[in-house]
Write a protein that holds these residues in place. Structure first.
Motif, PDB file in Angstrom:
ATOM      1  N   SER A  39      72.352 -64.288 110.044  1.00  0.00           N
ATOM      2  CA  SER A  39      72.466 -63.271 109.205  1.00  0.00           C
ATOM      3  C   SER A  39      72.675 -63.527 107.851  1.00  0.00           C
ATOM      4  O   SER A  39      73.688 -64.178 107.336  1.00  0.00           O
ATOM      5  N   ALA A  40      71.950 -62.938 106.904  1.00  0.00           N
ATOM      6  CA  ALA A  40      72.209 -62.824 105.618  1.00  0.00           C
ATOM      7  C   ALA A  40      73.384 -62.157 105.267  1.00  0.00           C
ATOM      8  O   ALA A  40      73.714 -60.945 105.686  1.00  0.00           O
ATOM      9  N   GLU A  41      74.145 -62.555 104.286  1.00  0.00           N
ATOM     10  CA  GLU A  41      75.479 -61.886 103.893  1.00  0.00           C
ATOM     11  C   GLU A  41      75.137 -61.238 102.566  1.00  0.00           C
ATOM     12  O   GLU A  41      75.170 -61.575 101.609  1.00  0.00           O
ATOM     13  N   LEU A  42      75.010 -59.729 103.167  1.00  0.00           N
ATOM     14  CA  LEU A  42      74.577 -58.955 101.991  1.00  0.00           C
ATOM     15  C   LEU A  42      75.480 -58.619 101.258  1.00  0.00           C
ATOM     16  O   LEU A  42      75.513 -57.821 100.092  1.00  0.00           O
ATOM     17  N   ARG A  43      77.077 -58.796 101.717  1.00  0.00           N
ATOM     18  CA  ARG A  43      78.107 -58.059 100.831  1.00  0.00           C
ATOM     19  C   ARG A  43      78.665 -58.920  99.702  1.00  0.00           C
ATOM     20  O   ARG A  43      79.238 -58.525  98.956  1.00  0.00           O
ATOM     21  N   ALA A  44      78.077 -60.448  99.589  1.00  0.00           N
ATOM     22  CA  ALA A  44      78.559 -61.202  98.705  1.00  0.00           C
ATOM     23  C   ALA A  44      77.645 -61.294  97.494  1.00  0.00           C
ATOM     24  O   ALA A  44      76.845 -61.994  97.202  1.00  0.00           O
ATOM     25  N   VAL A  45      77.955 -60.136  96.969  1.00  0.00           N
ATOM     26  CA  VAL A  45      77.185 -59.954  95.479  1.00  0.00           C
ATOM     27  C   VAL A  45      77.623 -60.676  94.346  1.00  0.00           C
ATOM     28  O   VAL A  45      79.071 -60.367  94.231  1.00  0.00           O
ATOM     29  N   GLY A  46      76.944 -61.658  93.761  1.00  0.00           N
ATOM     30  CA  GLY A  46      77.674 -62.573  92.763  1.00  0.00           C
ATOM     31  C   GLY A  46      76.877 -62.606  91.392  1.00  0.00           C
ATOM     32  O   GLY A  46      75.944 -61.684  90.943  1.00  0.00           O
ATOM     33  N   GLY A  47      77.300 -63.426  90.418  1.00  0.00           N
ATOM     34  CA  GLY A  47      76.782 -63.415  89.332  1.00  0.00           C
ATOM     35  C   GLY A  47      75.300 -63.918  89.246  1.00  0.00           C
ATOM     36  O   GLY A  47      74.555 -63.629  88.166  1.00  0.00           O
ATOM     37  N   ASP A  48      74.601 -64.405  90.061  1.00  0.00           N
ATOM     38  CA  ASP A  48      73.234 -64.775  90.238  1.00  0.00           C
ATOM     39  C   ASP A  48      72.310 -63.880  91.079  1.00  0.00           C
ATOM     40  O   ASP A  48      70.988 -63.966  91.137  1.00  0.00           O
ATOM     41  N   ASP A  49      73.023 -62.548  91.010  1.00  0.00           N
ATOM     42  CA  ASP A  49      72.236 -61.421  91.847  1.00  0.00           C
ATOM     43  C   ASP A  49      71.973 -60.500  90.558  1.00  0.00           C
ATOM     44  O   ASP A  49      72.638 -60.367  89.530  1.00  0.00           O
ATOM     45  N   VAL A  50      71.069 -59.576  90.902  1.00  0.00           N
ATOM     46  CA  VAL A  50      70.238 -58.948  89.749  1.00  0.00           C
ATOM     47  C   VAL A  50      70.354 -57.298  90.360  1.00  0.00           C
ATOM     48  O   VAL A  50      69.481 -56.985  91.236  1.00  0.00           O
ATOM     49  N   ASN A  51      71.021 -56.476  89.563  1.00  0.00           N
ATOM     50  CA  ASN A  51      70.906 -54.819  89.937  1.00  0.00           C
ATOM     51  C   ASN A  51      71.089 -54.625  91.319  1.00  0.00           C
ATOM     52  O   ASN A  51      70.501 -53.650  91.901  1.00  0.00           O
ATOM     53  N   VAL A  52      71.768 -55.055  92.103  1.00  0.00           N
ATOM     54  CA  VAL A  52      72.350 -54.758  93.382  1.00  0.00           C
ATOM     55  C   VAL A  52      73.597 -54.385  93.608  1.00  0.00           C
ATOM     56  O   VAL A  52      74.631 -55.160  92.837  1.00  0.00           O
ATOM     57  N   ALA A  53      74.179 -53.735  94.569  1.00  0.00           N
ATOM     58  CA  ALA A  53      75.582 -53.607  94.949  1.00  0.00           C
ATOM     59  C   ALA A  53      75.639 -53.216  96.414  1.00  0.00           C
ATOM     60  O   ALA A  53      74.677 -52.406  96.835  1.00  0.00           O
ATOM     61  N   TRP A  54      76.822 -53.782  96.864  1.00  0.00           N
ATOM     62  CA  TRP A  54      77.122 -53.115  98.260  1.00  0.00           C
ATOM     63  C   TRP A  54      77.818 -51.959  98.233  1.00  0.00           C
ATOM     64  O   TRP A  54      79.100 -51.938  97.743  1.00  0.00           O
ATOM     65  N   THR A  55      77.586 -50.950  98.850  1.00  0.00           N
ATOM     66  CA  THR A  55      78.235 -49.701  98.686  1.00  0.00           C
ATOM     67  C   THR A  55      79.249 -49.316  99.793  1.00  0.00           C
ATOM     68  O   THR A  55      79.794 -48.293  99.554  1.00  0.00           O
ATOM     69  N   GLY A  56      79.329 -50.366 100.667  1.00  0.00           N
ATOM     70  CA  GLY A  56      80.188 -50.197 101.607  1.00  0.00           C
ATOM     71  C   GLY A  56      79.687 -50.001 103.067  1.00  0.00           C
ATOM     72  O   GLY A  56      80.168 -49.912 104.283  1.00  0.00           O
ATOM     73  N   ALA A  57      78.320 -49.550 102.762  1.00  0.00           N
ATOM     74  CA  ALA A  57      77.416 -49.265 103.988  1.00  0.00           C
ATOM     75  C   ALA A  57      76.336 -50.052 104.045  1.00  0.00           C
ATOM     76  O   ALA A  57      75.545 -50.205 105.002  1.00  0.00           O
ATOM     77  N   ALA A  58      75.972 -50.260 102.817  1.00  0.00           N
ATOM     78  CA  ALA A  58      74.472 -50.737 102.599  1.00  0.00           C
ATOM     79  C   ALA A  58      74.220 -51.184 101.254  1.00  0.00           C
ATOM     80  O   ALA A  58      75.195 -51.083 100.384  1.00  0.00           O
ATOM     81  N   LEU A  59      73.360 -52.293 101.356  1.00  0.00           N
ATOM     82  CA  LEU A  59      73.114 -52.935  99.939  1.00  0.00           C
ATOM     83  C   LEU A  59      71.896 -52.070  99.306  1.00  0.00           C
ATOM     84  O   LEU A  59      71.031 -51.499  99.816  1.00  0.00           O
ATOM     85  N   ARG A  60      72.175 -51.522  97.808  1.00  0.00           N
ATOM     86  CA  ARG A  60      71.336 -50.688  97.255  1.00  0.00           C
ATOM     87  C   ARG A  60      71.138 -51.183  95.934  1.00  0.00           C
ATOM     88  O   ARG A  60      71.692 -52.176  95.391  1.00  0.00           O
ATOM     89  N   LEU A  61      70.269 -50.786  94.957  1.00  0.00           N
ATOM     90  CA  LEU A  61      70.241 -50.927  93.570  1.00  0.00           C
ATOM     91  C   LEU A  61      71.423 -50.361  92.989  1.00  0.00           C
ATOM     92  O   LEU A  61      71.998 -49.270  93.263  1.00  0.00           O
ATOM     93  N   ALA A  62      71.908 -51.056  92.080  1.00  0.00           N
ATOM     94  CA  ALA A  62      73.325 -50.931  91.194  1.00  0.00           C
ATOM     95  C   ALA A  62      72.747 -49.644  90.473  1.00  0.00           C
ATOM     96  O   ALA A  62      73.566 -48.641  90.217  1.00  0.00           O
ATOM     97  N   ASP A  63      71.561 -49.619  89.901  1.00  0.00           N
ATOM     98  CA  ASP A  63      71.250 -48.717  88.838  1.00  0.00           C
ATOM     99  C   ASP A  63      69.515 -48.592  89.197  1.00  0.00           C
ATOM    100  O   ASP A  63      68.726 -49.157  89.040  1.00  0.00           O
ATOM    101  N   PRO A  64      69.399 -47.386  90.154  1.00  0.00           N
ATOM    102  CA  PRO A  64      68.091 -47.070  90.600  1.00  0.00           C
ATOM    103  C   PRO A  64      67.194 -46.281  89.664  1.00  0.00           C
ATOM    104  O   PRO A  64      66.063 -46.181  89.934  1.00  0.00           O
ATOM    105  N   SER A  65      67.627 -46.192  88.341  1.00  0.00           N
ATOM    106  CA  SER A  65      66.634 -45.237  87.560  1.00  0.00           C
ATOM    107  C   SER A  65      66.099 -46.227  86.702  1.00  0.00           C
ATOM    108  O   SER A  65      64.839 -45.676  85.936  1.00  0.00           O
ATOM    109  N   THR A  66      66.309 -47.471  86.443  1.00  0.00           N
ATOM    110  CA  THR A  66      65.740 -48.454  85.546  1.00  0.00           C
ATOM    111  C   THR A  66      65.575 -49.732  86.058  1.00  0.00           C
ATOM    112  O   THR A  66      66.467 -50.373  86.362  1.00  0.00           O
ATOM    113  N   ALA A  67      64.417 -50.441  85.698  1.00  0.00           N
ATOM    114  CA  ALA A  67      64.032 -51.804  85.766  1.00  0.00           C
ATOM    115  C   ALA A  67      65.113 -52.690  85.185  1.00  0.00           C
ATOM    116  O   ALA A  67      65.217 -52.058  83.764  1.00  0.00           O
TER     117      ALA A  67
END
Length: 390
Positions: A39-67
């Motif tokens: 299984s992919a570890e979705l909670r391990a958001v780090g410095g090489d990831d872009v505009n994503v965040a683990w909210t406690g229940a799911a992986l989502r865009l950190a800022d869903p309004s702007t690319a």
């Protein structure tokens, strides 16, 4: 002019609603065989990831309004890059079952080099022992789990020939202060390029996918890492043959969709997002590549080599931009630059001027092309075997 990124103008129409667990379209459900499943570890958001965040229940865009600033897609996106995973048994196919909604892509390590990125469910041309996975989110999509499995499948055919070089139209990216598709914040006179497909996108701080871009006269060249996606399209790996191309399989290899749209009215003169294509660009150049490496003053046709399609010894430029010299010494004319992190082909080496650099003092100069040399004192690491003497 530049093909600029756009805010999420069409986001509401393109948003993806989370769905129950499913396999990537066109591929079977993930096997329950535990020997090559993880299984992919979705909670391990780090410095090489872009505009994503683990909210406690799911992986989502950190800022869903702007690319991110460097992306030209008219909808917000984000990307999670997982840690490299060692397979229990070598394989050439990774499939994914997603709880939620996301695109899953993977690549494999062959020896000490990586393959091109592929969509989960598409086989590699050879078996690999280590894979890396990235999860791409769009708009309001979210994902709670990604289950992966590796297996063997008939090898992909019709892959790009070694040493592909195509003449394409280049535009200057600019966008200083923006963020590229791999999370790099663009600086003044930056040295990187953008290609219109994630298949050749290097993780942040690497040159795993490097191009050699030259003026059509061959007088100036630069080796630069691919750190952004664009111009115009995001699924146009035009350097690959039609059989394995992501989109627009009726176009000939080496012809970008934007070029066909602009010159011949292909796809109604539109890009994949329905925008009227205003120039035939197949590559974007960071300002440092554009102004300093190639010494361009306006958008222009250039010759591009997609170096990950070739094999052989490679060296990583650990400190740059580094002058490419016409001979084995600093008194020879500069032929362009090799950017930091770029992976340059080492055809052979010669003895020349002694140079003290960040990686020692040496008289070795590596030939990286016809009449092109760099000091080995600036090579941080090598791969692909030992290079011979010239």
């Amino acid at each position: 002019m530049l093909n600029r990124w756009f805010p999420a103008l069409a986001a509401l129409a393109l948003l993806t609603v989370p769905t129950p667990a499913h396999a990537t379209p066109g591929q079977p459900e993930v096997s329950a065989d535990p020997s090559n499943a993880w299984s992919a570890e979705l909670r391990a958001v780090g410095g090489d990831d872009v505009n994503v965040a683990w909210t406690g229940a799911a992986l989502r865009l950190a800022d869903p309004s702007t690319a991110p600033g460097g992306q030209r897609a008219p909808v917000a996106q984000g990307m999670l890059l997982t840690a490299a995973h060692t397979l229990a048994t070598p394989a050439n196919l990774v499939t994914a079952a997603v709880t939620g909604s996301a695109d899953v892509e993977y690549r494999g390590r062959r020896g000490d080099q990586w393959t091109e990125w592929q969509t989960a469910g598409t086989p590699l041309k050879e078996s690999v022992g280590v894979v890396e996975v990235r999860v791409v989110l769009t708009g309001a999509a979210s994902v709670t789990a990604v289950r992966l499995a590796a297996s063997s499948a008939p090898a992909a055919t019709g892959l790009a020939a070694v040493g592909n070089v195509y003449r394409v139209y280049a535009t200057r990216e600019g966008l200083v202060g923006g963020t590229t598709a791999n999370g790099h914040v663009i600086t003044s006179r930056d040295h990187f390029v953008a290609l219109p497909s994630r298949r050749g996108l290097s993780p942040k701080g690497t040159g795993d996918y490097t191009v050699r871009v030259c003026t059509t006269s061959g007088a100036r060249c630069e080796f630069a890492p691919v750190w952004d996606v664009g111009p115009w399209n995001t699924t146009d790996d035009y350097w690959n043959p039609p059989a394995t191309r992501q989109s627009w399989k009726d176009l000939p290899q080496g012809r970008p969709e934007a070029q066909a749209a602009y010159q011949n009215g292909y796809n109604g003169g539109k890009d994949q997002f329905g925008r009227t294509v205003a120039n035939p660009a197949g590559i974007d150049l960071g300002d440092g590549v554009f102004w300093d490496g190639l010494q361009l003053t306006n958008n222009a046709w250039v010759d591009v080599a997609y170096l990950w399609t070739a094999g052989g010894p490679r060296g990583v430029i650990g400190s740059g931009p580094l002058n490419i010299r016409a001979g084995a010494g600093s008194s020879f004319a500069s032929k362009g630059y090799a950017a930091t992190y770029a992976q340059v082909p080492i055809e052979c080496w010669v003895t020349g001027q002694s140079i003290a650099g960040p990686y020692g003092t040496t008289t070795r100069w590596d030939r990286v092309g016809a009449g092109q040399y760099v000091s080995h004192a600036y090579i941080s690491s090598t791969s692909g075997g030992a290079a011979p003497a010239c």
